[in-house]
Design an enzyme around this catalytic site. Structure first.
Site, short mmCIF file in Angstrom:
data_model
loop_
_atom_site.label_atom_id
_atom_site.label_comp_id
_atom_site.label_asym_id
_atom_site.label_seq_id
_atom_site.Cartn_x
_atom_site.Cartn_y
_atom_site.Cartn_z
N ASN A 73 -12.36 -4.38 4.84
CA ASN A 73 -11.37 -4.61 5.88
C ASN A 73 -10.07 -3.90 5.53
O ASN A 73 -9.67 -2.94 6.20
CB ASN A 73 -11.15 -6.11 6.06
CG ASN A 73 -10.06 -6.43 7.06
OD1 ASN A 73 -9.59 -5.55 7.76
ND2 ASN A 73 -9.65 -7.66 7.11
N ASP A 74 -9.43 -4.31 4.44
CA ASP A 74 -8.12 -3.74 4.11
C ASP A 74 -8.18 -2.23 3.92
O ASP A 74 -7.24 -1.52 4.28
CB ASP A 74 -7.59 -4.39 2.83
CG ASP A 74 -7.33 -5.88 3.03
OD1 ASP A 74 -7.05 -6.26 4.18
OD2 ASP A 74 -7.40 -6.62 2.04
#
Lengths: 97, 468
Positions: free
Chosen positions: B392-393
């Site tokens: 995600n990040d």
């Protein structure tokens, strides 16, 4: 004593320089095995621990040394075996492709 | 102490074997031999030490017992560790090494304290103190890292009020104990014990605030610490092979630490002391915005019919779900349909440097399909589809666009430049940094597959096969 320490300092600085030179060229693909292998290499403390035990004159240093030998052995044996396992897969993966 | 010529030469040989071993670790083909060569170097150094300092029978027997027990524990652990758990076991092996260095330094101090003051060397005392401090921090820090990664305790970023004040106080106590020792003050052994105790506490305090995504950095740093502690104990023992090997590891760990913190776009001091990004901050609102979600069949038909070039972006969630093999299967299925598949590997994709490469190698993905961030980022513009699993990040465009984001400046994979984006994710919950990802809500471009990574990928693979 001073001369001996100075020459040890020379060795230290050269080894650090060599370490930087050696490692900065390892591809990121191999960073985990590299770290795991260097992790095993600092298990060299087992040698220092053996020296402590073999030159111990009191129970305290003997016990401390033996615990350190135990720790160091776990570090060395575990470190090298785990690295070997990882690198075996890399070879297999390369061939499989 | 002065060593015999034979021992000195054996230590030199061991050092050369370590250097040569690390040297050929650079290539996947010779790396395994490099590891074996370093292991031989270790054996040479150990045997030379036993021959130099001949012990009596009872001492040797005790050593043998301890070595057998340590080898058994190390070997049994090492053959059983799953590749996903590699980071915590590297941390564990690292920690015991640091502990050994601290104990060696401590017992050298004890020996030295028995001598009259004029015979105590200031430089050696310094080396001993350094060995106790760094070795102790490495031991306790690695133990905490292990419990975090094994999910036993201290998960996420643990903070408490006045943490920095407590850290500073601890550090001051360590400095006071060190000064007392260096000026030959009273109770040297007790001061060293205080030093050891404080260093263990500092190790715990240093690592508990560090969240999961920053773990690769902590592990590299602790690895460097143990190397330095080993070099310091080499100074106090007058043993060159410890100095050389310790310095090599200290240097390598420092470089990896630097590379990792550069990959996160933050300085080391920020990572260590600027704890807690925005954990949980936007979680509440994250669930209110609309997303386009799809079933495995939708994604399979999109990949089969609309995509010629596909890039996979695996994150740690993939490893947690043991879905590496499922991802490799999807790769092979797409390749059979003539599509080009690559893997984009973010430097901090796993829990230690290069971890994702190991996990994918285990799933028999050829190494040449794994492409680094710098080399692949320009290709996203010409890529039809990106499949992001458990990450995600590292694909969050806010890192690039929002200067106030906690992950601002972190180099990310430009997944948002691809024509279509697929996320395989359990839910919309944000990643380790706790930051919402606008790419989820790009309804034109992005399809969310809410599923366990393994089941989801298997479903997509089946769907692609059905289309073909």
């Amino acid at each position: 004593m001073a001369a001996e320490l100075l020459s040890q300092f020379v060795v230290l600085v050269l080894a650090v320089a060599l370490g930087f030179e050696l490692i900065s060229r390892v591809p990121s693909l191999l960073h985990t095995p590299l770290m795991s292998a260097t992790n095993a290499i600092h298990g060299i403390v087992v040698v220092g621990a053996l020296v402590v035990v073999l030159t111990a004159r009191e129970t305290l240093t003997m016990v401390l040394g033996l615990v350190a030998v135990f720790f160091g052995t776990v570090n060395v044996v575990g470190g090298f075996i785990v690295t070997n396992r990882m690198l075996e897969m890399f070879r297999g993966g390369g061939r499989g492709g | 102490m002065t060593l015999g010529a034979g021992t000195t030469l054996a230590y030199l040989a061991a050092a050369v074997l370590f250097i040569f071993g690390i040297r050929i670790l650079r290539s996947p083909m010779t790396a395994r031999a490099g590891n074996l060569i370093a292991a031989v170097g270790m054996l040479v150094a150990v045997v030379a030490t036993l021959l130099e300092f001949k012990g009596d029978a009872s001492t040797l027997l005790m050593i043998a017992g301890v070595v057998v027990a340590g080898s058994a524990l190390g070997a049994l652990t090492a053959v059983r560790v799953p590749m996903t758990s590699m980071p915590q076991f590297v941390a564990a092996f690292n920690g015991v090494g640091g502990g050994a260095a601290a104990l060696i330094s401590f017992s050298e101090l004890y020996k030295l304290s028995q001598l009259p003051l004029p015979e105590q060397n200031f430089v050696i005392l310094l080396a001993i103190l350094f060995g106790i401090l760094i070795g102790g921090v490495s031991f306790a820090g690695s133990a905490v890292a292990f419990t975090k990664l094994e999910e036993i305790a201290f998960e996420g970023s643990v903070t408490f009020p006045l943490q920095k004040v407590v850290n500073a106080l601890m550090f001051l106590v360590a400095v006071a104990a060190a000064v007392n020792l260096l000026i030959g003050g009273p109770m040297p052994v007790a001061s060293a014990a205080v030093m050891l105790g404080v260093s263990l506490l500092l190790g715990v305090l240093l690592v508990i605030p560090i969240g999961g995504a920053d773990m690769p950095i902590v592990i590299s740093l602790l690895n460097a610490f143990t190397g330095l502690a080993a070099a310091a104990s080499g100074f106090s023992l007058g043993n060159t092979v410890l100095i050389i090997a310790g310095a090599l590891v200290g240097a390598s760990g420092s470089i990896l630490t630097y590379l990792m913190s550069a990959a996160l776009g933050r300085s080391l001091s920020k990572i260590l002391f600027g704890a807690v990004a925005a954990a949980g901050q936007e979680e509440a609102e994250a669930h209110d915005k609309p997303v386009t979600s799809g079933e495995p069949d939708d994604i399979g038909s999109m990949l089969a019919n609309e995509a010629d070039s596909v890039i996979f972006i695996p994150g740690y969630g993939l490893a947690v779900a043991q879905a590496q093999t499922a991802m490799a299967d999807l790769m092979r299925t797409l390749e059979q349909q003539g599509k080009e598949v690559k893997f984009a590997i973010h430097p901090v994709a796993g829990r230690m440097p290069g971890h994702m490469n190991v996990l994918l190698a285990e799933a028999k993905v050829p190494a040449d399909k794994l492409v680094d961030l710098e080399d692949i980022n320009d290709e996203f513009d010409e890529t039809d589809a990106v499949v992001i699993v458990g990450a995600n990040d590292v694909v969050n465009p806010t890192a690039r666009e929002d200067g106030n984001s906690p992950i601002a400046g972190m180099p990310i994979l430009n997944a948002d430049h691809a024509r279509r984006v697929v996320f395989v994710k359990r839910s919309l919950s944000p990643g380790f940094a706790g930051i919402d990802n606008p790419l989820f809500y790009d309804q034109e471009r992005t399809m969310m597959l809410f599923s366990d990574a393994k089941e989801g990928l298997e479903g997509v693979t089946q769907a692609v096969k059905n289309q073909g």
